[in-house]
Scaffold this active site. Structure first.
Site, mmCIF file in Angstrom:
data_model
loop_
_atom_site.group_PDB
_atom_site.id
_atom_site.type_symbol
_atom_site.label_atom_id
_atom_site.label_comp_id
_atom_site.label_asym_id
_atom_site.label_seq_id
_atom_site.Cartn_x
_atom_site.Cartn_y
_atom_site.Cartn_z
ATOM 1 N N CYS A 1 0.815 -1.218 0.000
ATOM 2 C CA CYS A 1 0.000 0.000 0.000
ATOM 3 C C CYS A 1 0.854 1.275 0.000
ATOM 4 C CB CYS A 1 -1.009 -0.051 1.137
ATOM 5 S SG CYS A 1 -2.457 0.967 0.820
ATOM 6 N N HIS B 1 -3.465 -5.587 2.438
ATOM 7 C CA HIS B 1 -3.174 -5.765 3.856
ATOM 8 C C HIS B 1 -3.840 -7.071 4.275
ATOM 9 C CE1 HIS B 1 -1.906 -1.568 4.452
ATOM 10 N NE2 HIS B 1 -2.945 -1.197 3.730
HETATM 11 N N1 GLN Z 1 -2.012 6.850 2.065
HETATM 12 C C1 GLN Z 1 -2.113 5.921 0.954
HETATM 13 C C2 GLN Z 1 -3.430 5.977 0.214
HETATM 14 O O1 GLN Z 1 -4.459 6.304 0.772
HETATM 15 C C3 GLN Z 1 -1.826 4.517 1.442
HETATM 16 C C4 GLN Z 1 -2.833 3.993 2.437
HETATM 17 C C5 GLN Z 1 -2.405 2.709 3.088
HETATM 18 O O2 GLN Z 1 -1.227 2.401 3.148
HETATM 19 N N2 GLN Z 1 -3.374 1.948 3.612
HETATM 20 O O3 GLN Z 1 -3.474 5.676 -0.954
#
Ligand code: GLN
Length: 237
Positions: free
Chosen positions: A96, A194
């Protein structure tokens, strides 16, 4: 291939900035599945104030909120250790926010493009909507992993350049763009999953181990396989 007479070095990057939704479980399960096969391991936690060691085998990065993500990218770029390790052939598994920042560029919270670490040929920016929920995808058959499941929560969307290959095709959820989920290039692999991703998908954990140590002895199915099947059934019911 790594010399397995010395320990497999697993480097967990920036637990203080990039570790949402239990992504640290990726380090735990890699260690566990290696040790069940008699492969000694060493797990190094690298905080954002520490230099990134260059001689690891597998570097793991997790997800993060927008601001910690920017800070992590700035520090990784200034440090240079992760890029040097990747250029020397290390394996990188990034989730992510971690996935976005190992690319060429990513969007900040106002969609301005910011430079990434540049070890994976992808570009990310903010989408119209947030992608939240269960995700199911079929991995590139060349990788021998099958169907993977996870949880996604991101605003970013990702486009691949010519050097990166799609990791998987989306069955349910959004991933990069509704169609493709994740990317890989040599032993650099990124995903929006995740869950954490490696405990939920033991075959994906074993892919990373195989890249480092070669052929692996099979393990009897255990809770990881049961979790995989249970989450798959729940996501597709
Ligand atoms: N901040 C990033 C996004 O919203 C990654 C989010 C995350 O790692 N869950 O795309």
């Amino acid at each position: 291939m790594t010399d397995t007479s010395s320990a497999l070095r697993i480097v967990w990057i920036y637990p203080d900035l990039l570790s949402t939704y239990g992504d640290q479980g990726n380090a735990l399960i890699l260690k566990r599945r290696a040790e069940l096969r008699g492969i000694p391991t060493e797990v190094v936690h690298v905080h954002s104030s520490d230099p990134v060691p260059e001689h690891g085998d597998v570097y793991l990065l997790g997800g993060g909120e927008d601001r910690p993500q920017i800070l992590a990218a700035e520090r990784l770029r200034a440090d240079g250790g992760l890029a040097r390790a990747a250029h020397n052939g290390a394996c990188v598994f990034a989730v992510c926010a971690g996935y976005q920042i190992i690319g060429e560029s990513y969007g900040d919270d106002e969609s301005n493009p910011l430079p990434g670490v540049g070890i994976l040929d992808i570009r990310s920016n903010r989408g119209e909507t947030r992608a939240v929920g269960e995700i199911v995808a079929d991995v590139d058959p060349a990788l021998g992993v099958g169907r993977i499941t996870g949880f996604e929560n991101h605003r970013g969307r990702t486009v691949l350049g010519p050097s990166a290959r799609p990791l998987s095709t989306v069955v349910r959820g959004i991933g990069n763009d509704d169609r493709i989920e994740g990317a890989y290039q040599g032993q650099i692999l990124g995903t929006y999953l995740h869950g954490p991703a490696l405990p939920r998908n033991p075959e994906l954990a074993d892919l990373l181990l195989r890249w480092r140590v070669g052929q692996l002895s099979p393990l009897p199915p255990a809770w990881g396989e049961r979790l995989h099947d249970e989450r798959l059934a729940a996501a597709l019911h």
